[in-house]
Design a protein around this motif. Structure first.
Motif, PDB file in Angstrom:
ATOM      1  N   ILE A  29       0.811  -1.205   0.000  1.00  0.00           N
ATOM      2  CA  ILE A  29       0.000   0.000   0.000  1.00  0.00           C
ATOM      3  C   ILE A  29       0.854   1.269   0.000  1.00  0.00           C
ATOM      4  O   ILE A  29       2.016   1.266   0.410  1.00  0.00           O
ATOM      5  N   CYS A  30       0.241   2.332  -0.454  1.00  0.00           N
ATOM      6  CA  CYS A  30       0.801   3.679  -0.359  1.00  0.00           C
ATOM      7  C   CYS A  30      -0.262   4.547   0.304  1.00  0.00           C
ATOM      8  O   CYS A  30      -1.379   4.670  -0.217  1.00  0.00           O
ATOM      9  N   ALA A  81      -3.696  14.453  -5.645  1.00  0.00           N
ATOM     10  CA  ALA A  81      -4.171  13.120  -5.268  1.00  0.00           C
ATOM     11  C   ALA A  81      -4.270  12.205  -6.490  1.00  0.00           C
ATOM     12  O   ALA A  81      -3.891  11.027  -6.432  1.00  0.00           O
ATOM     13  N   LYS A  82      -4.762  12.734  -7.598  1.00  0.00           N
ATOM     14  CA  LYS A  82      -4.879  11.933  -8.821  1.00  0.00           C
ATOM     15  C   LYS A  82      -3.506  11.469  -9.301  1.00  0.00           C
ATOM     16  O   LYS A  82      -3.340  10.327  -9.744  1.00  0.00           O
ATOM     17  N   LYS A  83      -2.523  12.355  -9.201  1.00  0.00           N
ATOM     18  CA  LYS A  83      -1.168  11.989  -9.613  1.00  0.00           C
ATOM     19  C   LYS A  83      -0.597  10.903  -8.720  1.00  0.00           C
ATOM     20  O   LYS A  83       0.095   9.991  -9.190  1.00  0.00           O
ATOM     21  N   GLU A  84      -0.903  10.992  -7.417  1.00  0.00           N
ATOM     22  CA  GLU A  84      -0.407   9.968  -6.494  1.00  0.00           C
ATOM     23  C   GLU A  84      -1.063   8.619  -6.766  1.00  0.00           C
ATOM     24  O   GLU A  84      -0.432   7.566  -6.620  1.00  0.00           O
ATOM     25  N   ILE A  85      -2.330   8.615  -7.158  1.00  0.00           N
ATOM     26  CA  ILE A  85      -3.002   7.370  -7.520  1.00  0.00           C
ATOM     27  C   ILE A  85      -2.313   6.744  -8.733  1.00  0.00           C
ATOM     28  O   ILE A  85      -2.030   5.541  -8.759  1.00  0.00           O
ATOM     29  N   GLY A  92       2.666  -0.717  -8.859  1.00  0.00           N
ATOM     30  CA  GLY A  92       2.099  -1.937  -8.302  1.00  0.00           C
ATOM     31  C   GLY A  92       1.631  -1.794  -6.868  1.00  0.00           C
ATOM     32  O   GLY A  92       1.514  -2.787  -6.149  1.00  0.00           O
ATOM     33  N   GLN A  93       1.336  -0.551  -6.447  1.00  0.00           N
ATOM     34  CA  GLN A  93       0.879  -0.306  -5.078  1.00  0.00           C
ATOM     35  C   GLN A  93      -0.615  -0.004  -5.047  1.00  0.00           C
ATOM     36  O   GLN A  93      -1.207   0.412  -6.042  1.00  0.00           O
ATOM     37  N   ILE A  94      -1.206  -0.199  -3.877  1.00  0.00           N
ATOM     38  CA  ILE A  94      -2.612   0.102  -3.661  1.00  0.00           C
ATOM     39  C   ILE A  94      -2.697   1.457  -2.972  1.00  0.00           C
ATOM     40  O   ILE A  94      -2.198   1.616  -1.853  1.00  0.00           O
ATOM     41  N   PRO A  95      -3.310   2.472  -3.593  1.00  0.00           N
ATOM     42  CA  PRO A  95      -3.454   3.765  -2.919  1.00  0.00           C
ATOM     43  C   PRO A  95      -4.509   3.698  -1.814  1.00  0.00           C
ATOM     44  O   PRO A  95      -5.630   3.244  -2.054  1.00  0.00           O
ATOM     45  N   VAL A  96      -4.109   4.123  -0.635  1.00  0.00           N
ATOM     46  CA  VAL A  96      -5.012   4.121   0.523  1.00  0.00           C
ATOM     47  C   VAL A  96      -5.119   5.553   1.046  1.00  0.00           C
ATOM     48  O   VAL A  96      -4.160   6.097   1.590  1.00  0.00           O
ATOM     49  N   PHE A  97      -6.270   6.163   0.857  1.00  0.00           N
ATOM     50  CA  PHE A  97      -6.496   7.516   1.342  1.00  0.00           C
ATOM     51  C   PHE A  97      -6.958   7.472   2.788  1.00  0.00           C
ATOM     52  O   PHE A  97      -7.883   6.730   3.135  1.00  0.00           O
TER      53      PHE A  97
END
Length: 305
Positions: A29-30, A81-85, A92-97
């Motif tokens: 995750i990120c 936020a869109k860029k980080e996604i 290969g990471q899962i974005p977790v807000f």
């Protein structure tokens, strides 16, 4: 792959712990900040940002990068936020807000109103007004114009008060009405997890957290921030805890009065957050002591497919 996970809910409910449980379970995750107060670098303790030890567990993005004097907005945060996604998915990471700013989540997943540009003279007028008259006076003006939006923000949030008033003056339409005119929602596969407690259970936890923050150096943090940015009308100072400590340091309150007001304002903020998030039926709710990881694993079952 367009999966995104959100951990949301009122302040102090345990969102950080739930997100880190995913990393400790070896999920790639990120964690991306979705809290407007945790954008500011001068207030890591007061805004309850993850510690350096917690940040070392997995990548953390959009925490503590703004100077106290810098303003932000949902639109600016949205683009970052869109860029980080994109970066997370590409790696290969899962974005977790993780966060408690409900409008950030709405902007990202449900769309954000495209408000026309505000003439500079109107913008400057309200900046002067709120500086000269104070936030309370303009908040009362906003309550008369747009009660719905006023109920969602703090009376000391100068940036949002001025923004709502300038938009109404320039467009003739209430800020709350603009928010209802949103474009098509973004197309992410989203798991929404809520962490929270009823207010009567959460409030004592919040009061204890305030005391712990003071023990851990919140006062020293505010003192240093005041040296860096003595203008307490600056955007970073509008955070709960920040402005109360600033007023103590400026000898407007005793420390006891400061802590009492800090607790009162935190409780009121948590109440607004609880009301906002509970209205969203898409959120799967958990108490802080419950484990949301099984729901996450089920959601990610096809992550690698």
């Amino acid at each position: 792959m367009n999966k995104v996970i959100c951990i949301m809910g009122p302040t102090g409910a345990g969102k950080t712990a739930q997100s880190l449980a995913m990393a400790k379970a070896n999920l790639p995750i990120c964690i991306i900040n979705a809290d407007s107060r945790q954008l500011y670098k001068d207030f890591p303790i007061i805004s309850a940002q993850p510690s350096e030890e917690e940040k070392s567990i997995c990548p953390h993005k959009l925490f503590g990068y703004l100077e106290t004097k810098e303003a932000s907005s949902a639109g600016v945060w949205l683009e970052r936020a869109k860029k980080e996604i994109e970066c997370a998915h590409a790696g290969g990471q899962i974005p977790v807000f993780v966060g408690g700013t409900g409008f950030y989540f709405r902007a990202l997943f449900d769309g954000i109103a495209e408000i026309p540009g505000i003439p500079e003279e109107i913008h400057e007028h309200f900046i002067r007004e709120i500086t000269e008259k104070g936030s309370q006076a303009l908040y009362e003006e906003l309550q008369k114009i747009d009660t719905e939006y006023a109920q969602k923000i703090h009376f000391n949030d100068k940036q949002r008060i001025a923004r709502a008033l300038e938009v109404f003056t320039a467009t003739g339409k209430k800020f709350s009405d603009w928010h209802k005119e949103t474009p098509q929602a973004t197309q992410y596969d989203v798991l929404r997890i809520g962490i929270g407690l009823p207010l009567d259970e959460l409030a004592p936890i919040l009061y204890k957290r305030t005391a712990i923050m003071l023990e851990n150096g919140a006062l020293e943090e505010a003192k240093k921030a005041l040296e860096n940015c003595p203008d307490i009308t600056a955007p970073g100072w509008t955070g709960i805890g920040c402005i109360e400590l600033a007023n103590y340091l400026l000898k407007k309150y005793s420390l006891e009065e400061c802590q009492t007001l800090w607790n009162k304002n935190t409780r009121a903020y948590a109440k607004r957050q609880w009301t906002w998030f509970r209205a969203d039926t898409r959120i799967h709710w958990f108490r802080p002591e419950e484990q949301s990881l099984p729901s996450v694993l089920e959601f990610l079952e096809h992550f690698r497919k």
